[in-house]
Design a protein around this motif. Structure first.
Motif, PDB file in Angstrom:
ATOM      1  N   ALA A 105       0.865  -1.116   0.262  1.00  0.00           N
ATOM      2  CA  ALA A 105       0.232  -0.293  -0.088  1.00  0.00           C
ATOM      3  C   ALA A 105       0.345   1.213   0.119  1.00  0.00           C
ATOM      4  N   LYS A 106       1.792   1.359   0.560  1.00  0.00           N
ATOM      5  CA  LYS A 106       3.162   2.309   0.412  1.00  0.00           C
ATOM      6  C   LYS A 106       3.319   2.228  -0.782  1.00  0.00           C
ATOM      7  N   GLU A 107       4.025   1.779  -1.332  1.00  0.00           N
ATOM      8  CA  GLU A 107       4.251   1.448  -2.764  1.00  0.00           C
ATOM      9  C   GLU A 107       3.058   2.197  -3.989  1.00  0.00           C
ATOM     10  N   ILE A 108       2.110   1.348  -3.811  1.00  0.00           N
ATOM     11  CA  ILE A 108       1.130   2.694  -4.462  1.00  0.00           C
ATOM     12  C   ILE A 108       0.913   3.366  -4.509  1.00  0.00           C
ATOM     13  N   LEU A 109       0.653   4.436  -3.158  1.00  0.00           N
ATOM     14  CA  LEU A 109       0.406   5.670  -2.562  1.00  0.00           C
ATOM     15  C   LEU A 109       1.061   5.883  -3.085  1.00  0.00           C
ATOM     16  N   ARG A 110       2.090   6.348  -2.943  1.00  0.00           N
ATOM     17  CA  ARG A 110       3.855   7.481  -2.499  1.00  0.00           C
ATOM     18  C   ARG A 110       3.948   7.352  -4.291  1.00  0.00           C
ATOM     19  N   ARG A 111       3.627   6.087  -5.314  1.00  0.00           N
ATOM     20  CA  ARG A 111       3.322   6.219  -6.823  1.00  0.00           C
ATOM     21  C   ARG A 111       2.186   7.274  -7.350  1.00  0.00           C
ATOM     22  N   ARG A 112       1.647   7.232  -6.645  1.00  0.00           N
ATOM     23  CA  ARG A 112       0.214   7.927  -7.374  1.00  0.00           C
ATOM     24  C   ARG A 112       0.404   9.862  -6.609  1.00  0.00           C
ATOM     25  N   ILE A 113       0.360   9.482  -5.636  1.00  0.00           N
ATOM     26  CA  ILE A 113       1.071  11.203  -5.252  1.00  0.00           C
ATOM     27  C   ILE A 113       1.804  12.195  -5.928  1.00  0.00           C
ATOM     28  N   ILE A 114       2.463  11.873  -6.446  1.00  0.00           N
ATOM     29  CA  ILE A 114       3.854  12.245  -7.538  1.00  0.00           C
ATOM     30  C   ILE A 114       2.865  13.158  -7.974  1.00  0.00           C
ATOM     31  N   GLY A 115       2.987  14.946  -8.110  1.00  0.00           N
ATOM     32  CA  GLY A 115       2.929  15.370  -8.805  1.00  0.00           C
ATOM     33  C   GLY A 115       1.462  15.836  -8.088  1.00  0.00           C
ATOM     34  N   LEU A 116       1.059  15.434  -7.591  1.00  0.00           N
ATOM     35  CA  LEU A 116      -0.064  16.095  -6.706  1.00  0.00           C
ATOM     36  C   LEU A 116       0.240  17.298  -5.326  1.00  0.00           C
ATOM     37  N   GLY A 117      -0.960  17.620  -5.179  1.00  0.00           N
ATOM     38  CA  GLY A 117      -1.338  18.779  -4.245  1.00  0.00           C
ATOM     39  C   GLY A 117      -1.242  18.399  -2.816  1.00  0.00           C
ATOM     40  N   ARG A 118      -0.446  19.142  -1.765  1.00  0.00           N
ATOM     41  CA  ARG A 118      -1.428  18.169  -1.045  1.00  0.00           C
ATOM     42  C   ARG A 118      -2.569  17.834   0.127  1.00  0.00           C
ATOM     43  N   ASN A 119      -3.176  18.545  -0.807  1.00  0.00           N
ATOM     44  CA  ASN A 119      -5.067  18.402  -0.613  1.00  0.00           C
ATOM     45  C   ASN A 119      -5.634  18.271  -2.072  1.00  0.00           C
ATOM     46  N   ASP A 120      -4.998  17.115  -2.770  1.00  0.00           N
ATOM     47  CA  ASP A 120      -5.512  16.648  -3.852  1.00  0.00           C
ATOM     48  C   ASP A 120      -6.197  14.892  -3.548  1.00  0.00           C
ATOM     49  N   ARG A 121      -7.130  14.475  -4.186  1.00  0.00           N
ATOM     50  CA  ARG A 121      -6.691  12.891  -3.868  1.00  0.00           C
ATOM     51  C   ARG A 121      -6.418  12.123  -4.164  1.00  0.00           C
ATOM     52  N   VAL A 122      -5.924  11.156  -4.465  1.00  0.00           N
ATOM     53  CA  VAL A 122      -5.447   9.806  -4.461  1.00  0.00           C
ATOM     54  C   VAL A 122      -5.695   9.342  -6.027  1.00  0.00           C
ATOM     55  N   LEU A 123      -6.832   8.289  -5.086  1.00  0.00           N
ATOM     56  CA  LEU A 123      -7.539   7.716  -5.975  1.00  0.00           C
ATOM     57  C   LEU A 123      -8.458   7.904  -7.049  1.00  0.00           C
ATOM     58  N   PRO A 124      -8.989   6.908  -7.020  1.00  0.00           N
ATOM     59  CA  PRO A 124     -10.618   7.141  -7.807  1.00  0.00           C
ATOM     60  C   PRO A 124     -11.592   8.173  -6.866  1.00  0.00           C
ATOM     61  N   PRO A 125     -12.145   9.187  -8.356  1.00  0.00           N
ATOM     62  CA  PRO A 125     -12.655  10.854  -8.355  1.00  0.00           C
ATOM     63  C   PRO A 125     -14.032  10.460  -7.785  1.00  0.00           C
ATOM     64  N   THR A 126     -14.688   9.576  -8.164  1.00  0.00           N
ATOM     65  CA  THR A 126     -16.016   9.292  -7.815  1.00  0.00           C
ATOM     66  C   THR A 126     -16.573   7.772  -7.673  1.00  0.00           C
ATOM     67  N   ALA A 127     -17.861   7.537  -7.120  1.00  0.00           N
ATOM     68  CA  ALA A 127     -18.225   6.196  -7.209  1.00  0.00           C
ATOM     69  C   ALA A 127     -18.879   5.987  -8.815  1.00  0.00           C
ATOM     70  N   SER A 128     -19.262   6.829  -9.363  1.00  0.00           N
ATOM     71  CA  SER A 128     -19.700   6.279 -10.955  1.00  0.00           C
ATOM     72  C   SER A 128     -18.454   5.176 -11.638  1.00  0.00           C
ATOM     73  N   TRP A 129     -17.302   5.705 -11.268  1.00  0.00           N
ATOM     74  CA  TRP A 129     -15.929   5.705 -11.880  1.00  0.00           C
ATOM     75  C   TRP A 129     -15.964   4.391 -11.685  1.00  0.00           C
ATOM     76  N   ILE A 130     -15.817   4.171 -10.449  1.00  0.00           N
ATOM     77  CA  ILE A 130     -15.837   2.913  -9.682  1.00  0.00           C
ATOM     78  C   ILE A 130     -16.861   1.406 -10.410  1.00  0.00           C
ATOM     79  N   ALA A 131     -18.230   1.480  -9.579  1.00  0.00           N
ATOM     80  CA  ALA A 131     -18.990   1.258 -10.654  1.00  0.00           C
ATOM     81  C   ALA A 131     -18.792   0.937 -12.108  1.00  0.00           C
ATOM     82  N   ASP A 132     -17.724   1.835 -13.160  1.00  0.00           N
ATOM     83  CA  ASP A 132     -17.755   1.467 -14.546  1.00  0.00           C
ATOM     84  C   ASP A 132     -17.622   0.731 -14.634  1.00  0.00           C
ATOM     85  N   HIS A 133     -15.847   0.881 -13.870  1.00  0.00           N
ATOM     86  CA  HIS A 133     -14.525  -0.070 -13.720  1.00  0.00           C
ATOM     87  C   HIS A 133     -15.126  -1.514 -13.445  1.00  0.00           C
TER      88      HIS A 133
END
Length: 331
Positions: free
Chosen positions: A230-258
């Protein structure tokens, strides 16, 4: 101040200093006379009712009153009040509270039974009726209360994903090139976060060795240590993001579709319980299978009640087999 038909009778109502008084009569004329006489008495400064008399509210008014003192402060207030509203709509929202009787329990039960709804749904409404009855007694509208008649719910086996199913999911993500879905699945499996909690992970929530969330169900903060994966995934995902940015899927509809596309492709389209929330069930079950004590599992999962966590102890039949094997080795 009205006179209106109510079943086979006529009901007259008047208001005085914020209190509503009602009375039923056999004829409209009797109701009109009572209303006028009562208004005259009030205007002359005399209350024709005894000091101990209490205006009886309708079920609709009773729900509004109970909502203010009981459900209102709750995190799930909107849902609770809607359930209460549904319940009185079954019984008749304009009925007076003092007409509630044990027979109303059967009315609610049969309503959901006739519509093929689950015992869980009926019980939620029966529990609401019980609370309304309790407050009716407390406020003096009913002399005695009565039990709500909760229906026993069958406890099936808690669904969790097997190791083969998880491998199947991850292989699908690799083949479809859906790295974000794969990361969502793995972080959910390793933190036990609910879907809403995973979606709300911000860069600032991620510490060196742990992650914290505001629990979306019980309203408390919860801190969970991170696995190396989980550390590896989150540290990879936050590259280039701001402190208050979301890290993973932004919406429930995105998760539902995929998720829906994955489920269909893997041949699980007809399985009602093949859903993202089962990743959380799997997190708890895995911990128990690893020998983690149930109290720690409760804390990591953020369960308010240990009884909830105990359901997961029944998940895997392999746990019993391993327990007996361990006992045999110790003998």
């Amino acid at each position: 101040m009205t006179v209106k038909p109510r079943g086979q009778s006529w009901q007259a109502s008047v208001s005085y200093k914020g209190t509503r008084y009602r009375k039923d009569f056999a004829t409209k004329k009797e109701a009109e006379i009572w209303k006028l006489e009562t208004l005259v008495a009030f205007k002359s400064g005399r209350n024709p009712f005894e000091e101990t008399a209490k205006a009886v509210p309708t079920l609709r008014e009773h729900v509004a009153a109970v909502a203010k003192v009981h459900w209102g402060p709750m995190k799930s207030a909107t849902k609770a009040i809607q359930t209460a509203t549904n319940t009185i709509n079954i019984l008749g929202p304009d009925r007076l509270v003092d007409t509630l009787r044990p027979a109303d329990i059967d009315v609610v039960k049969l309503h959901f039974q006739d519509r093929g709804r689950s015992p869980k749904t009926a019980n939620r409404h029966l529990a609401t009726l019980s609370k309304l009855v309790d407050y009716a007694v407390r406020y003096g509208y009913l002399k005695t209360g009565f039990k709500s008649g909760i229906t026993r719910e069958t406890q099936g086996r808690m669904r969790y994903f097997s190791e083969d199913e998880i491998t199947e999911m991850l292989d699908y993500c690799d083949g479809a090139g859906d790295e974000l879905l794969k990361d969502y699945i793995l972080v959910s499996l390793d933190t036990g976060f609910r879907q809403g909690e995973v979606m709300k992970i911000l860069v600032k929530d991620i510490g060196r060795d742990n992650i914290w969330t505001f629990d979306t169900k019980n309203g408390k903060n919860r801190e969970v240590p991170l696995t190396a994966r989980a550390k590896e995934i989150l540290r990879r995902r936050i590259i280039g993001l701001g402190r208050n940015d979301r890290v993973l899927p932004p919406t429930a509809s995105w998760i539902a579709d995929h998720w829906g596309e994955m489920r269909k492709t893997l041949g699980h389209g007809g399985e009602k319980d093949y859903v993202p929330h089962v990743l959380r069930h799997t997190f708890c079950t895995r911990l128990l299978e690893c020998g983690v004590d149930i109290k720690t599992v409760q804390e990591l999962a953020g369960h308010d009640n240990l009884t909830t966590t105990q359901k997961y102890a029944k998940s895997s039949p392999d746990r019993k087999i391993r327990a007996i094997e361990a006992l045999s080795r110790a003998s």
